[in-house]
Motif scaffolding. Sequence first.
Motif, mmCIF file in Angstrom:
data_model
loop_
_atom_site.group_PDB
_atom_site.id
_atom_site.type_symbol
_atom_site.label_atom_id
_atom_site.label_comp_id
_atom_site.label_asym_id
_atom_site.label_seq_id
_atom_site.Cartn_x
_atom_site.Cartn_y
_atom_site.Cartn_z
ATOM 1 N N LEU A 191 0.691 -1.184 0.062
ATOM 2 C CA LEU A 191 0.017 -0.009 0.014
ATOM 3 C C LEU A 191 0.807 1.321 0.146
ATOM 4 C CD1 LEU A 191 -2.671 -0.754 2.455
ATOM 5 C CD2 LEU A 191 -3.081 -1.146 0.294
ATOM 6 N N ALA A 192 0.515 2.157 -0.576
ATOM 7 C CA ALA A 192 1.239 3.652 -0.719
ATOM 8 C C ALA A 192 0.782 4.558 0.336
ATOM 9 C CB ALA A 192 1.242 4.172 -2.120
ATOM 10 N N TYR B 162 1.275 -1.559 8.533
ATOM 11 C CA TYR B 162 1.884 -1.309 7.272
ATOM 12 C C TYR B 162 3.307 -0.463 7.539
ATOM 13 C CZ TYR B 162 -1.068 -3.980 4.327
ATOM 14 O OH TYR B 162 -1.775 -5.124 3.859
ATOM 15 N N LEU C 106 -8.184 10.338 -7.519
ATOM 16 C CA LEU C 106 -7.219 9.340 -7.568
ATOM 17 C C LEU C 106 -6.783 9.265 -8.869
ATOM 18 C CD1 LEU C 106 -10.221 6.602 -6.589
ATOM 19 C CD2 LEU C 106 -7.898 7.099 -5.370
ATOM 20 N N GLN D 283 -0.065 6.101 -11.062
ATOM 21 C CA GLN D 283 -0.923 4.956 -11.441
ATOM 22 C C GLN D 283 -0.421 3.792 -10.842
ATOM 23 O OE1 GLN D 283 -1.702 4.938 -15.670
ATOM 24 N NE2 GLN D 283 -2.808 6.582 -15.841
ATOM 25 N N ASP D 284 0.936 3.828 -10.547
ATOM 26 C CA ASP D 284 1.416 2.360 -10.131
ATOM 27 C C ASP D 284 1.276 2.310 -8.420
ATOM 28 O OD1 ASP D 284 3.139 4.373 -9.349
ATOM 29 O OD2 ASP D 284 4.941 3.412 -9.596
ATOM 30 N N GLN D 285 0.504 3.290 -7.719
ATOM 31 C CA GLN D 285 0.385 3.204 -6.348
ATOM 32 C C GLN D 285 -1.054 2.394 -6.112
ATOM 33 O OE1 GLN D 285 -0.105 6.949 -4.940
ATOM 34 N NE2 GLN D 285 2.238 7.339 -4.593
ATOM 35 N N THR D 286 -0.760 1.447 -4.973
ATOM 36 C CA THR D 286 -2.238 0.792 -4.468
ATOM 37 C C THR D 286 -2.370 1.631 -3.243
ATOM 38 O OG1 THR D 286 -1.058 -1.191 -5.103
ATOM 39 C CG2 THR D 286 -2.768 -1.289 -3.393
ATOM 40 N N ILE D 287 -3.804 1.876 -3.465
ATOM 41 C CA ILE D 287 -4.630 3.012 -2.627
ATOM 42 C C ILE D 287 -5.693 2.138 -1.681
ATOM 43 C CG2 ILE D 287 -5.924 5.005 -2.101
ATOM 44 C CD1 ILE D 287 -2.993 5.274 -3.408
ATOM 45 N N LEU D 288 -5.739 2.271 -0.397
ATOM 46 C CA LEU D 288 -6.795 1.532 0.438
ATOM 47 C C LEU D 288 -7.700 2.819 0.871
ATOM 48 C CD1 LEU D 288 -8.024 -0.583 2.175
ATOM 49 C CD2 LEU D 288 -6.664 0.263 4.015
#
Length: 75
Positions: A1-2, A23, A47, A52-57
């Motif tokens: 996660l970022a 995390y 968003l 675009q390569d980040q994972t967001i929660l």
Amino acid sequence: LALILSSPFTRTMQTADVVSSVYGSLPVIRKEALAPGGNLHDMVAYLQSLPQDQTILAVGHEPQLSMLACLLLSG
């Protein structure tokens, strides 16, 4: 996660803080768009501004999160 995006409501912020600590102190950003009645188009625009390569929660509420998922999947 970022990073973690959270509704500003107390319970969602508490959940986001727990996940952040697991995390390794990820940033938690409060987003009004994730609160009930928030503007989901604002959330989509935010968003789109992120790499675009980040994972967001996203931590929020129903039906808002389901509506956001539908909007992201189908426009």
